[in-house]
Scaffold this motif. Structure first.
Motif, PDB file in Angstrom:
ATOM      1  N   ARG A 135      -4.492   9.868   3.105  1.00  0.00           N
ATOM      2  CA  ARG A 135      -3.097  10.138   2.783  1.00  0.00           C
ATOM      3  C   ARG A 135      -2.369   8.821   2.555  1.00  0.00           C
ATOM      4  NH1 ARG A 135      -1.464  11.344   8.931  1.00  0.00           N
ATOM      5  NH2 ARG A 135      -0.250   9.454   9.330  1.00  0.00           N
ATOM      6  N   HIS A 136      -1.284   8.907   1.813  1.00  0.00           N
ATOM      7  CA  HIS A 136      -0.411   7.753   1.599  1.00  0.00           C
ATOM      8  C   HIS A 136       0.629   7.693   2.715  1.00  0.00           C
ATOM      9  CE1 HIS A 136      -1.525   6.403  -2.539  1.00  0.00           C
ATOM     10  NE2 HIS A 136      -2.093   7.601  -2.545  1.00  0.00           N
ATOM     11  N   GLN A 180       0.953  -3.532  -2.214  1.00  0.00           N
ATOM     12  CA  GLN A 180       1.891  -2.903  -3.140  1.00  0.00           C
ATOM     13  C   GLN A 180       1.177  -2.111  -4.234  1.00  0.00           C
ATOM     14  OE1 GLN A 180       5.111  -2.766  -2.681  1.00  0.00           O
ATOM     15  NE2 GLN A 180       5.059  -4.088  -0.863  1.00  0.00           N
ATOM     16  N   GLU A 181      -0.042  -2.509  -4.575  1.00  0.00           N
ATOM     17  CA  GLU A 181      -0.801  -1.840  -5.627  1.00  0.00           C
ATOM     18  C   GLU A 181      -2.106  -1.321  -5.037  1.00  0.00           C
ATOM     19  OE1 GLU A 181       0.384  -1.290  -8.571  1.00  0.00           O
ATOM     20  OE2 GLU A 181       2.187  -2.537  -8.386  1.00  0.00           O
ATOM     21  N   LEU A 182      -2.136  -0.036  -4.707  1.00  0.00           N
ATOM     22  CA  LEU A 182      -3.293   0.552  -4.020  1.00  0.00           C
ATOM     23  C   LEU A 182      -4.116   1.486  -4.908  1.00  0.00           C
ATOM     24  CD1 LEU A 182      -1.592   1.384  -0.589  1.00  0.00           C
ATOM     25  CD2 LEU A 182      -2.966  -0.631  -1.171  1.00  0.00           C
ATOM     26  N   GLY A 183      -3.809   1.475  -6.213  1.00  0.00           N
ATOM     27  CA  GLY A 183      -4.465   2.410  -7.113  1.00  0.00           C
ATOM     28  C   GLY A 183      -5.973   2.250  -7.170  1.00  0.00           C
ATOM     29  N   GLU A 196      -4.967  -5.819   1.822  1.00  0.00           N
ATOM     30  CA  GLU A 196      -5.746  -5.946   3.054  1.00  0.00           C
ATOM     31  C   GLU A 196      -6.441  -4.628   3.327  1.00  0.00           C
ATOM     32  OE1 GLU A 196      -5.079  -6.659   7.865  1.00  0.00           O
ATOM     33  OE2 GLU A 196      -3.676  -7.572   6.424  1.00  0.00           O
ATOM     34  N   LEU A 197      -7.674  -4.727   3.817  1.00  0.00           N
ATOM     35  CA  LEU A 197      -8.478  -3.563   4.174  1.00  0.00           C
ATOM     36  C   LEU A 197      -8.870  -3.675   5.634  1.00  0.00           C
ATOM     37  CD1 LEU A 197     -10.300  -1.058   3.560  1.00  0.00           C
ATOM     38  CD2 LEU A 197     -12.056  -2.701   2.816  1.00  0.00           C
ATOM     39  N   GLN A 198      -8.623  -2.617   6.410  1.00  0.00           N
ATOM     40  CA  GLN A 198      -9.012  -2.593   7.818  1.00  0.00           C
ATOM     41  C   GLN A 198     -10.015  -1.479   8.078  1.00  0.00           C
ATOM     42  OE1 GLN A 198      -5.710  -2.345  10.530  1.00  0.00           O
ATOM     43  NE2 GLN A 198      -4.786  -4.254   9.848  1.00  0.00           N
ATOM     44  N   PHE A 199     -10.978  -1.797   8.921  1.00  0.00           N
ATOM     45  CA  PHE A 199     -11.937  -0.823   9.455  1.00  0.00           C
ATOM     46  C   PHE A 199     -11.752  -0.914  10.960  1.00  0.00           C
ATOM     47  CE2 PHE A 199     -16.651   0.035  10.365  1.00  0.00           C
ATOM     48  CZ  PHE A 199     -16.477   1.400  10.329  1.00  0.00           C
ATOM     49  N   ASP A 200     -10.894  -0.073  11.518  1.00  0.00           N
ATOM     50  CA  ASP A 200     -10.395  -0.334  12.868  1.00  0.00           C
ATOM     51  C   ASP A 200     -11.294   0.233  13.963  1.00  0.00           C
ATOM     52  OD1 ASP A 200      -9.824   2.389  13.019  1.00  0.00           O
ATOM     53  OD2 ASP A 200      -7.698   2.128  13.449  1.00  0.00           O
ATOM     54  N   GLU A 201     -10.884   0.058  15.218  1.00  0.00           N
ATOM     55  CA  GLU A 201     -11.684   0.499  16.361  1.00  0.00           C
ATOM     56  C   GLU A 201     -11.933   2.002  16.357  1.00  0.00           C
ATOM     57  OE1 GLU A 201      -9.476  -0.854  19.747  1.00  0.00           O
ATOM     58  OE2 GLU A 201     -10.514  -2.793  19.795  1.00  0.00           O
ATOM     59  N   HIS A 202     -11.047   2.754  15.705  1.00  0.00           N
ATOM     60  CA  HIS A 202     -11.178   4.210  15.650  1.00  0.00           C
ATOM     61  C   HIS A 202     -12.042   4.651  14.476  1.00  0.00           C
ATOM     62  CE1 HIS A 202      -7.278   3.144  17.476  1.00  0.00           C
ATOM     63  NE2 HIS A 202      -7.583   4.084  18.345  1.00  0.00           N
ATOM     64  N   ILE A 226      -2.584   3.274   2.603  1.00  0.00           N
ATOM     65  CA  ILE A 226      -3.468   4.434   2.522  1.00  0.00           C
ATOM     66  C   ILE A 226      -4.306   4.450   3.790  1.00  0.00           C
ATOM     67  CG2 ILE A 226      -5.420   5.521   1.364  1.00  0.00           C
ATOM     68  CD1 ILE A 226      -4.428   4.433  -1.262  1.00  0.00           C
ATOM     69  N   MET A 227      -4.317   5.584   4.474  1.00  0.00           N
ATOM     70  CA  MET A 227      -5.179   5.774   5.643  1.00  0.00           C
ATOM     71  C   MET A 227      -6.252   6.790   5.278  1.00  0.00           C
ATOM     72  SD  MET A 227      -2.548   5.850   8.881  1.00  0.00           S
ATOM     73  CE  MET A 227      -3.933   5.931  10.034  1.00  0.00           C
ATOM     74  N   ALA A 228      -7.492   6.501   5.661  1.00  0.00           N
ATOM     75  CA  ALA A 228      -8.606   7.369   5.273  1.00  0.00           C
ATOM     76  C   ALA A 228      -9.584   7.530   6.427  1.00  0.00           C
ATOM     77  CB  ALA A 228      -9.333   6.807   4.053  1.00  0.00           C
ATOM     78  N   ALA A 229     -10.247   8.672   6.440  1.00  0.00           N
ATOM     79  CA  ALA A 229     -11.336   8.942   7.383  1.00  0.00           C
ATOM     80  C   ALA A 229     -12.526   9.440   6.593  1.00  0.00           C
ATOM     81  CB  ALA A 229     -10.913   9.984   8.420  1.00  0.00           C
ATOM     82  N   ALA A 230     -13.695   8.883   6.892  1.00  0.00           N
ATOM     83  CA  ALA A 230     -14.930   9.284   6.232  1.00  0.00           C
ATOM     84  C   ALA A 230     -15.951   9.680   7.286  1.00  0.00           C
ATOM     85  CB  ALA A 230     -15.482   8.153   5.371  1.00  0.00           C
TER      86      ALA A 230
END
Length: 229
Positions: free
Chosen positions: A65-66, A176-179, A162-168, A81-85
């Protein structure tokens, strides 16, 4: 160490349990153990790093989701953008998402291994070739996926992303440009769902193991990191 004990080594370190009663209170060990052993929900596979609340306030699922991050100090709003895979595709999705960051990146390792309360330490490595970094990621895939005390962030100072792969084990993209990120998520089979809820938005528990702490130290060495940022 048993699966149950792995989860209850400093299990609430991120402060998700507040004044309200925890869904884990008053459970028998058998009930708790059974819940923590559930590794998938409706085809979505979890890593060993985190588990949802016993009452499933949030049912884990795949998607993105945005959102917007607002810097409290400056008031600046940054698109997110937050994502779960699912765990079986998670590392490949993360590696694919590195593409918009270019051929050389900075890396921040996040660790809460040595903390008994909220927060984590950040360890910074500048200027690592992306192909080398990707190879190292796959060498440490088991630890990165399954250690609830390790996160990683990747950025390129010359590109405002920036891209994060966090503890969760959530994938979080800032800029600003996430396309381009969104195109990659779609190509990996993830779909936008503005109603999706993530495991961080309710009570949850983290897992780590002693060998993951040792592997984290080895990862620091491979990345050439020797001090807290």
């Amino acid at each position: 160490m048993s699966f149950l004990k792995k989860f209850f080594t400093n299990v609430f370190h991120d402060g998700q349990i507040h004044e309200d009663q925890s869904s884990f209170e008053d459970l028998s060990e058998a009930q708790l153990d059974a819940h923590l052993r559930i590794a998938s929900y409706g085809g979505f596979s979890l890593t060993d790093a985190v588990r949802p609340s016993f009452d499933l306030q949030v049912v884990p699922s795949a998607g993105y989701r945005h959102d917007v991050y607002k810097d409290r100090a400056t008031g600046v709003e940054i698109p997110v953008i937050m994502a779960a895979a699912s765990s079986d595709t998670m590392m490949d999705v993360f590696v694919d998402l590195l593409e918009p960051l270019g051929d050389q990146v900075d890396v921040v390792l996040e660790t809460s291994h040595d903390r008994n309360s909220n927060g984590h330490d950040d360890l910074y490595r500048e200027h690592i070739d992306a192909p080398v970094f990707k190879s190292i990621l796959y060498d440490f895939e088991d630890m990165l996926l399954n250690d609830g005390c390790t996160g990683i962030a990747v950025l390129n100072p010359n590109i405002p992303l920036e891209l994060q792969f966090d503890e969760h084990k959530l994938l979080i993209m800032y800029g600003q440009e996430l396309g381009e990120f969104e195109e990659i998520l779609n190509s990996c089979g993830l779909r936008r769902d503005q109603d999706i809820k993530f495991i961080t938005e309710a009570e949850h528990v983290h897992s780590s193991r002693d060998e993951f702490h040792s592997m984290f130290d080895e990862l620091k060495y491979r990345l050439g990191i020797d001090e807290i940022y």
